[in-house]
Design an enzyme around this catalytic site. Sequence first.
Site, PDB file in Angstrom:
ATOM      1  N   GLY A 152      38.230  36.027  34.306  1.00  0.00           N
ATOM      2  CA  GLY A 152      37.981  36.426  35.687  1.00  0.00           C
ATOM      3  C   GLY A 152      39.119  37.267  36.240  1.00  0.00           C
ATOM      4  CB  SER A 153      40.243  37.730  39.729  1.00  0.00           C
ATOM      5  OG  SER A 153      38.969  38.081  40.218  1.00  0.00           O
ATOM      6  CB  THR A 154      43.829  35.424  35.861  1.00  0.00           C
ATOM      7  OG1 THR A 154      42.831  35.172  34.876  1.00  0.00           O
ATOM      8  CG2 THR A 154      43.841  34.298  36.877  1.00  0.00           C
ATOM      9  CE  LYS A 206      39.280  41.377  39.837  1.00  0.00           C
ATOM     10  NZ  LYS A 206      38.838  40.959  41.185  1.00  0.00           N
TER      11      LYS A 206
END
Length: 706
Positions: free
Chosen positions: A292-294, A296
């Site tokens: 997920g967003s980690t 990014k």
Amino acid sequence: MYTSINLKKRLLVVFLLLAAGLLIVLLRLTWLQLVRGGELQEKALRNRLATVPVPAQRGIIYDRHRRELAINITSDYIGAFPPEVRDSGRQEEIAAKLAEILGQPQEEILKRITRPTGFEFVARRVDFEKARKIRELKLPGIIVVPENRRYYPNGMLAAHVLGFAGIDNQGLEGLEAMYDKELSGVPGQIAREFDALGHEIPQATHHYLPPQNGHSLVLTIDQTLQFMAERELDQLMHSPTNPRRASILIMNPNTGEILALASRPAFDPNRFADFPPEVWSNPVVRDAYEPGSTFKIITAAAALEEGVVKPEDKFYDPGYIQVGPDIIRCWAYPLAHGSQTFAEGVKNSCNPVFVSVALRLEEKKPGSFYDYIQGFGFGHPTGIDLTGEGTGILIPREELKPINIATIGIGQGIAVTPIQLAVAVAAVANGGKIIKPHLVKEILDSQGKVIRRIDPEVQRQVISPATAQVLRQLLEGVVSGGTGRNAYIPGYRVAGKTGTAQKPGPGGYQEGKYVASFIGFAPANDPQILALVLVDEPKGYPYYGGVVAAPIFQRVVADALRYLKIPPQYTVGPKEGEKKPVEIPNLVGLPLEQAKAKLQALGLEARIEGEGGVVVAQIPKEGVVVPQGTKVILFLQGKGDKLRVPDLTGLRIPEAAEVLEALGLKLWPEGSGQAGEQSPVPGTLVPPGTQVKVKFYEPTQPNLGP
């Protein structure tokens, strides 16, 4: 004359036959003596010697401060010399007495003690009282011998790191298996001589070969930090969030030393057979998940390093972004972040911003994004010293399409192990260096002398120190004013990133199943400690990493900073309107005014749905930790023949069903995802039992939360 000749012939034949027989015997003796002499001598020795094993003492496992994590304790084993047992003529009596004390079937014991062998184990790891009783009986051919067995004085503490050893003290899991050769040593033996009939030879010499004890390990693990991590996991597992599984990893980003590594559910290595085998493995090292967003952080690092984006570059988020025929929505949809800089996009964890950056990077230099992904260590093991490390899952380079680049840029369509992610983010913290993680700091000989030190190993420079510094500042903004506010630690500069990913399954992504996470480091300008918190399938709403995982990170790292005596960087004074994390209370069943008063006392706001004096449902549920100022939706039910339809916008199917059921209404769902349109519209008065038709929307690619 003829008879004399025949007689001579016969004598010659007999002589030749005798000579040939003698030659055969001589050749056979020569073969046995010169060619097979050593082998047969060895067999003869084995036939008349019965060996009693003398186990070596397994090496101790210490934490970094030489506190014992795995030790040896003495127990006894019961052994038998079958020739002596048979010679005594008391086989049945001996078997009966042993069976009575050991609680084993007499027939099984009788088989063991009368086998045609020199030595047999009767029972292993016998407790002191039983061994004492057997020793006092002085049964012929039966011996009681002390042996060492593994013992873990802290029970479940660091179980997934230590692993466990089997009945013969052989390593089976974790460090016990990885370093089994160093830990186990070389066993010794005692040999007793017997004659051809199986009787012990009087006055025969007993041969004793002493064991060589194993080496000991000094780990990078700090027992106190390990306890802190496991304490938080135990509290989480017994909270309303009650996830399927959760893990915490703490490491020094500058050296690769793992300071704590904890997972739940766990097991007691002293009784590992009492637990299902699926909980023995270490999920931080073996299991892959969509980050997920980690992830990014990796997208931003690659884009900043290649110069395709700067912190001040402008972007516009309408709530979604189209990539070819596909639409990727922001986690905040149907809301939108609008115009924002890249720095603000990092704070907001805005999906369209990171999709744009990933595609921009690929457009400038095709294949470069994949190169950075591999450069950060994804797709192959980190080399951590634990068995069974996973590699994660990457789409083959030749199969990458623009939509794959876009989704990977927001942490979807790629599977990583937690240890891979921690090592990659550690590179941002330490100035761009990929450092090999490790759990063993030193190896000691049996006298306690250091014979080997494991020094930090820099594998490569993946981004420049300048890029790492810029990215650290951006990630600090995530905690100070973005989606990671719940990770804020007063007095310290903290950098980090939230992550919420929907879990894939057969036929697509699974409704209501998420992995919430937070990864960060402190102090942001001089990182000394990095931590990853992973919560697999948290129950209830909200399930976002910023709400579920960030508060755990905050507590663990705050305690760790104080324990490691890392001084605060600034003095924190009271700030007007400062938003602190609070736990939502149970308001169901309370009168409206009383519920509002409770929320007000905690610094929370109330949004009222319906009419009446009593709360029948609430969103979020009790036990969820949220920042002060958060709005809690209170659903009321009034008296009368008609019920007011509540506004369900943004709720998931289970939440919407629970709210409607509490109000006396029924849900008629269409689609999956978050509630959008509904009929009757909110505020409509309807009879009890009315079905409310709600359309739930899931984007073409699932929303990834902050």
